[in-house]
Design a protein around this motif. Structure first.
Motif, PDB file in Angstrom:
ATOM      1  N   LYS A 282       4.727 -38.638  13.945  1.00  0.00           N
ATOM      2  CA  LYS A 282       4.325 -37.274  14.999  1.00  0.00           C
ATOM      3  C   LYS A 282       5.446 -36.754  15.841  1.00  0.00           C
ATOM      4  O   LYS A 282       5.854 -35.765  15.853  1.00  0.00           O
ATOM      5  CB  LYS A 282       3.195 -37.466  15.327  1.00  0.00           C
TER       6      LYS A 282
ATOM      7  N   ALA B 199       8.585 -35.406  13.754  1.00  0.00           N
ATOM      8  CA  ALA B 199       8.035 -34.054  13.266  1.00  0.00           C
ATOM      9  C   ALA B 199       8.290 -33.142  14.385  1.00  0.00           C
ATOM     10  O   ALA B 199       8.596 -31.873  14.296  1.00  0.00           O
ATOM     11  CB  ALA B 199       6.628 -34.132  12.623  1.00  0.00           C
ATOM     12  N   ASP B 200       7.836 -33.390  15.532  1.00  0.00           N
ATOM     13  CA  ASP B 200       7.910 -32.650  16.742  1.00  0.00           C
ATOM     14  C   ASP B 200       9.522 -32.278  17.274  1.00  0.00           C
ATOM     15  O   ASP B 200       9.755 -31.272  17.660  1.00  0.00           O
ATOM     16  CB  ASP B 200       7.073 -33.193  17.914  1.00  0.00           C
TER      17      ASP B 200
ATOM     18  N   ARG C 128      10.434 -31.026   8.667  1.00  0.00           N
ATOM     19  CA  ARG C 128       9.187 -31.321   9.256  1.00  0.00           C
ATOM     20  C   ARG C 128       7.932 -31.367   8.600  1.00  0.00           C
ATOM     21  O   ARG C 128       6.804 -31.997   8.752  1.00  0.00           O
ATOM     22  CB  ARG C 128       9.030 -30.248  10.243  1.00  0.00           C
TER      23      ARG C 128
ATOM     24  N   ARG D  16       5.125 -34.197   8.182  1.00  0.00           N
ATOM     25  CA  ARG D  16       3.661 -33.665   8.347  1.00  0.00           C
ATOM     26  C   ARG D  16       2.967 -34.379   7.065  1.00  0.00           C
ATOM     27  O   ARG D  16       2.037 -34.898   7.308  1.00  0.00           O
ATOM     28  CB  ARG D  16       3.387 -32.339   8.482  1.00  0.00           C
ATOM     29  N   HIS D  17       3.353 -34.261   6.020  1.00  0.00           N
ATOM     30  CA  HIS D  17       2.972 -34.684   4.791  1.00  0.00           C
ATOM     31  C   HIS D  17       2.671 -36.247   4.834  1.00  0.00           C
ATOM     32  O   HIS D  17       1.409 -36.831   4.337  1.00  0.00           O
ATOM     33  CB  HIS D  17       3.542 -34.204   3.526  1.00  0.00           C
TER      34      HIS D  17
ATOM     35  N   GLN E  99       2.483 -38.085   7.442  1.00  0.00           N
ATOM     36  CA  GLN E  99       1.651 -38.249   8.271  1.00  0.00           C
ATOM     37  C   GLN E  99       0.239 -38.107   7.907  1.00  0.00           C
ATOM     38  O   GLN E  99      -0.654 -38.929   8.113  1.00  0.00           O
ATOM     39  CB  GLN E  99       1.761 -37.128   9.561  1.00  0.00           C
ATOM     40  N   GLU E 100      -0.068 -37.083   7.081  1.00  0.00           N
ATOM     41  CA  GLU E 100      -1.385 -36.936   6.482  1.00  0.00           C
ATOM     42  C   GLU E 100      -1.809 -38.010   5.512  1.00  0.00           C
ATOM     43  O   GLU E 100      -2.828 -38.719   5.536  1.00  0.00           O
ATOM     44  CB  GLU E 100      -1.756 -35.546   5.773  1.00  0.00           C
TER      45      GLU E 100
END
Length: 339
Positions: A146, A149-150, A158, A162-163, A165-166
């Motif tokens: 996270k 990505a931020d 990014r 995020r992918h 992270q999921e």
């Protein structure tokens, strides 16, 4: 009377009777043998053989019953014994065999208790490590993903972060689900009814089957060991329904019974058929024996398979218990459905 003397006595009776008949009967044997004399001798021989066979059948019947029991006895279905009547070698043999079954069943129960206790301890240890070690590590990875990505200005990067992270979050949820299966914390904290409710919901979510549950109110108090046995049998039954039955609907019931509770799991699948009992079903039988329960597995009234476990209630305060303590089950949730 020993078996040898019993058989000898039976044959002596037959032969003595035949000899007496030959001595006092007006029967002679000519040379060459006449047809009527041969018929009389053959008839007498046939009568001797039939009488001897009948007497031996009666004398050896207990041994035949013992042989049938020896070929069908199963320590997971205890209590099968032969009645002991009379005295002598055969009666002593049957009595010794019954005593041997008593010892084997007691040793099997004690061994199974040690094995299952060690298994539950190992499950708790693995669940704790999954929660503390793997879960915390994956949580840290989630935070790092996270943060990355931020901070990144690249939109494509990014999206990839995020992918990832999921994916990590889904893996973390799976690890937590495995930890709950290994160590049902809800069972320890809230009781059997809440644990079965959570189990049914989790099972329906991950298999897509409809689970209908019905729990009677005012269930008798159960100690931790009995609650754990009921939970594990329900867990294994639901797993078998999902893997092998091809069912679309499963019913989970927990009802009051005389002196205890009854857990019943029914599905609308293809049924058992000629399938042999596997390690899962034999494990359920071992767990049921540890708490004095009775497990029946067979066809359901409307098709499919029905698993029924009857468990006696815990000992009342002041009565001998099993060392686990008594804790009343949580209030019943009534009738509900998880889809």
């Amino acid at each position: 009377m020993s078996l040898f003397w019993r058989i000898f006595g039976l044959n002596a009776v037959v032969l003595g009777t035949a000899t007496a008949l030959l001595l006092w009967a007006p029967v002679t044997v000519s040379v060459p043998v006449l047809l009527t004399e041969a018929a009389v001798l053959l008839g007498g021989l046939a009568v001797m053989l039939v009488a001897n066979a009948a007497l031996l059948r009666v004398g050896l019947a207990p041994l035949e019953r013992l042989t049938r029991l020896m070929t069908t006895v199963d320590l997971l279905r205890p209590g099968r014994r032969l009645p002991v009547t009379g005295q002598g070698g055969v009666a002593e043999l049957i009595r010794t065999f019954n005593d041997m079954l008593d010892r084997l069943e007691a040793e099997r129960a004690a061994g199974s208790a040690r094995v299952l206790s060690a298994q539950e301890a190992e499950r708790r240890r693995i669940a704790q490590e999954l929660h503390d070690e793997v879960g915390q590590s994956m949580t840290a990875v989630l935070l790092e993903l996270k943060r990355a990505a931020d901070r990144t200005p690249d939109e494509e990067l990014r999206a990839d972060l995020r992918h990832a992270q999921e994916t990590t979050r889904e893996s973390l949820d799976e690890v937590r689900r495995l930890a709950r299966r290994l160590r049902p914390g809800v069972l320890e904290d809230l009781g059997l009814v809440s644990a079965l409710t959570a189990l049914a919901g989790d099972f329906a979510t991950h298999t897509g089957l409809v689970v209908r549950r019905r729990f009677d109110p005012g269930l008798p108090p159960l100690d931790r060991e009995r609650e754990l046995v009921l939970y594990r049998v329900a867990q294994e039954s639901l797993t078998n329904a999902a893997r092998h039955s091809g069912a679309a609907l499963v019913e989970l019931r927990l009802c009051r019974a005389a002196g205890g509770v009854v857990l019943e799991v029914r599905d609308d699948g293809r049924g058992l058929g000629a399938a042999r009992e596997g390690a899962g079903i034999r494990g359920m039988r071992e767990r049921a024996l540890l708490v004095g329960g009775a497990l029946d597995i067979g066809p359901a009234p409307d098709g499919g398979t029905a698993v029924r476990l009857s468990v006696p209630a815990a000992a009342s305060p002041g009565e001998p218990g099993d060392g686990f303590g008594v804790r009343p089950s949580a209030p019943a949730a009534g009738t509900g459905a998880a889809t």
